[in-house]
Design a protein around this motif. Structure first.
Motif, PDB file in Angstrom:
ATOM      1  N   GLU A 134     115.367 -14.208  21.243  1.00 38.79           N
ATOM      2  CA  GLU A 134     114.521 -13.682  20.166  1.00 38.79           C
ATOM      3  C   GLU A 134     114.891 -12.250  19.793  1.00 38.79           C
ATOM      4  O   GLU A 134     114.201 -11.615  18.998  1.00 38.79           O
ATOM      5  N   GLY A 135     115.963 -11.735  20.391  1.00 33.28           N
ATOM      6  CA  GLY A 135     116.432 -10.401  20.040  1.00 33.28           C
ATOM      7  C   GLY A 135     115.985  -9.268  20.937  1.00 33.28           C
ATOM      8  O   GLY A 135     116.251  -8.106  20.659  1.00 33.28           O
ATOM      9  N   TRP A 136     115.287  -9.586  22.038  1.00 35.91           N
ATOM     10  CA  TRP A 136     114.884  -8.552  22.977  1.00 35.91           C
ATOM     11  C   TRP A 136     116.121  -8.032  23.721  1.00 35.91           C
ATOM     12  O   TRP A 136     117.002  -8.815  24.076  1.00 35.91           O
ATOM     13  N   LEU A 137     116.166  -6.746  23.959  1.00 38.77           N
ATOM     14  CA  LEU A 137     117.219  -6.155  24.776  1.00 38.77           C
ATOM     15  C   LEU A 137     116.888  -6.434  26.235  1.00 38.77           C
ATOM     16  O   LEU A 137     115.729  -6.525  26.611  1.00 38.77           O
ATOM     17  N   TYR A 138     117.913  -6.553  27.068  1.00 43.79           N
ATOM     18  CA  TYR A 138     117.743  -6.921  28.468  1.00 43.79           C
ATOM     19  C   TYR A 138     118.171  -5.784  29.371  1.00 43.79           C
ATOM     20  O   TYR A 138     119.269  -5.230  29.198  1.00 43.79           O
ATOM     21  N   LEU A 139     117.305  -5.419  30.323  1.00 45.00           N
ATOM     22  CA  LEU A 139     117.643  -4.410  31.318  1.00 45.00           C
ATOM     23  C   LEU A 139     117.338  -4.953  32.704  1.00 45.00           C
ATOM     24  O   LEU A 139     116.273  -5.538  32.930  1.00 45.00           O
ATOM     25  N   ARG A 140     118.262  -4.729  33.626  1.00 49.17           N
ATOM     26  CA  ARG A 140     118.001  -5.060  35.019  1.00 49.17           C
ATOM     27  C   ARG A 140     118.338  -3.833  35.858  1.00 49.17           C
ATOM     28  O   ARG A 140     119.489  -3.633  36.233  1.00 49.17           O
ATOM     29  N   PRO A 141     117.323  -3.013  36.100  1.00 47.63           N
ATOM     30  CA  PRO A 141     117.567  -1.788  36.885  1.00 47.63           C
ATOM     31  C   PRO A 141     117.942  -2.103  38.327  1.00 47.63           C
ATOM     32  O   PRO A 141     117.629  -3.131  38.845  1.00 47.63           O
ATOM     33  N   GLU A 192     105.267 -19.648  32.792  1.00 51.37           N
ATOM     34  CA  GLU A 192     105.093 -21.037  33.249  1.00 51.37           C
ATOM     35  C   GLU A 192     106.405 -21.778  33.476  1.00 51.37           C
ATOM     36  O   GLU A 192     106.515 -22.576  34.390  1.00 51.37           O
ATOM     37  N   LYS A 193     107.410 -21.521  32.652  1.00 48.13           N
ATOM     38  CA  LYS A 193     108.695 -22.209  32.791  1.00 48.13           C
ATOM     39  C   LYS A 193     109.594 -21.526  33.811  1.00 48.13           C
ATOM     40  O   LYS A 193     110.666 -22.015  34.110  1.00 48.13           O
ATOM     41  N   GLY A 194     109.171 -20.366  34.283  1.00 42.20           N
ATOM     42  CA  GLY A 194     109.957 -19.595  35.243  1.00 42.20           C
ATOM     43  C   GLY A 194     110.427 -18.293  34.630  1.00 42.20           C
ATOM     44  O   GLY A 194     110.530 -18.153  33.407  1.00 42.20           O
ATOM     45  N   GLY A 195     110.695 -17.335  35.498  1.00 42.36           N
ATOM     46  CA  GLY A 195     111.096 -16.010  35.051  1.00 42.36           C
ATOM     47  C   GLY A 195     112.413 -15.978  34.305  1.00 42.36           C
ATOM     48  O   GLY A 195     112.528 -15.331  33.261  1.00 42.36           O
ATOM     49  N   VAL A 196     113.414 -16.678  34.831  1.00 39.24           N
ATOM     50  CA  VAL A 196     114.722 -16.629  34.178  1.00 39.24           C
ATOM     51  C   VAL A 196     114.696 -17.338  32.828  1.00 39.24           C
ATOM     52  O   VAL A 196     115.382 -16.928  31.893  1.00 39.24           O
ATOM     53  N   VAL A 197     113.884 -18.376  32.714  1.00 40.29           N
ATOM     54  CA  VAL A 197     113.754 -19.061  31.422  1.00 40.29           C
ATOM     55  C   VAL A 197     113.115 -18.108  30.410  1.00 40.29           C
ATOM     56  O   VAL A 197     113.584 -17.994  29.273  1.00 40.29           O
ATOM     57  N   LEU A 198     112.059 -17.405  30.820  1.00 41.56           N
ATOM     58  CA  LEU A 198     111.413 -16.456  29.918  1.00 41.56           C
ATOM     59  C   LEU A 198     112.385 -15.362  29.500  1.00 41.56           C
ATOM     60  O   LEU A 198     112.445 -14.990  28.323  1.00 41.56           O
ATOM     61  N   LEU A 199     113.163 -14.845  30.428  1.00 39.87           N
ATOM     62  CA  LEU A 199     114.146 -13.810  30.079  1.00 39.87           C
ATOM     63  C   LEU A 199     115.141 -14.319  29.040  1.00 39.87           C
ATOM     64  O   LEU A 199     115.465 -13.619  28.081  1.00 39.87           O
ATOM     65  N   ALA A 200     115.619 -15.538  29.228  1.00 42.15           N
ATOM     66  CA  ALA A 200     116.567 -16.113  28.259  1.00 42.15           C
ATOM     67  C   ALA A 200     115.903 -16.302  26.895  1.00 42.15           C
ATOM     68  O   ALA A 200     116.524 -16.040  25.855  1.00 42.15           O
ATOM     69  N   GLU A 201     114.646 -16.733  26.891  1.00 39.74           N
ATOM     70  CA  GLU A 201     113.931 -16.909  25.622  1.00 39.74           C
ATOM     71  C   GLU A 201     113.755 -15.568  24.906  1.00 39.74           C
ATOM     72  O   GLU A 201     113.969 -15.480  23.692  1.00 39.74           O
TER      73      GLU A 201
END
Length: 148
Positions: free
Chosen positions: A141-148, A128-137
């Motif tokens: 919270e400690g999630w690892l980030y991957l952008r293939p 709801e707040k947008g994709g990039v906001v969710l990724l930052a959230e």
């Protein structure tokens, strides 16, 4: 208690004291399940990312070995339209959803493309707040980030 009885008592309890005091864990500690957020914005990478997700689940020993979230925004969201004709893509996507992979569609992209949740393959949630906001959230919270 005489000296002999005291020594016997110490020896009887000694091994337990040594094991407990050795610093070795008495029971195997459970490892936390890794949490990984995939960022998908490029249309031409949608099939590739589904392959990555399949390999990730399989490489971690199955769906219980990893928690995956996919945040889709921009042109990549077109690949997940319910009216697309790619049966193989739909099948691979559906299996990942059944195995617990969470797919999130960016609200701003959906609005820009005039898409509702019913226009997308079943299994999507709306960021709801947008994709990039969710990724930052997720990262906070400690999630690892991957952008293939």
């Amino acid at each position: 208690m005489d000296r002999r009885t005291a020594v016997r008592a110490m020896l009887a309890g000694g091994p337990a004291v040594l094991v407990a005091g050795s610093g070795a864990p008495l029971a195997a500690e459970a490892k936390p399940v890794p949490r990984v957020a995939y960022h998908l914005a490029d249309l031409e990478k949608a099939g590739f990312v589904l392959g990555n997700l399949r390999n990730h689940v399989d490489g971690m020993g199955g769906p219980d070995g990893v928690k995956l979230a996919v945040v889709v925004h921009g042109p990549a969201l077109r690949a997940f339209r319910a009216d697309s004709g790619n049966a193989d893509f739909k099948t691979r996507f559906g299996r990942l959803v059944q195995e617990g992979v969470a797919f999130h569609a960016c609200r701003h992209t959906m609005d820009g493309m005039k898409l509702g949740l019913s226009d997308l393959l079943p299994g999507f949630m709306v960021a709801e707040k947008g994709g990039v906001v969710l990724l930052a959230e997720l990262q906070s919270e400690g999630w690892l980030y991957l952008r293939p």
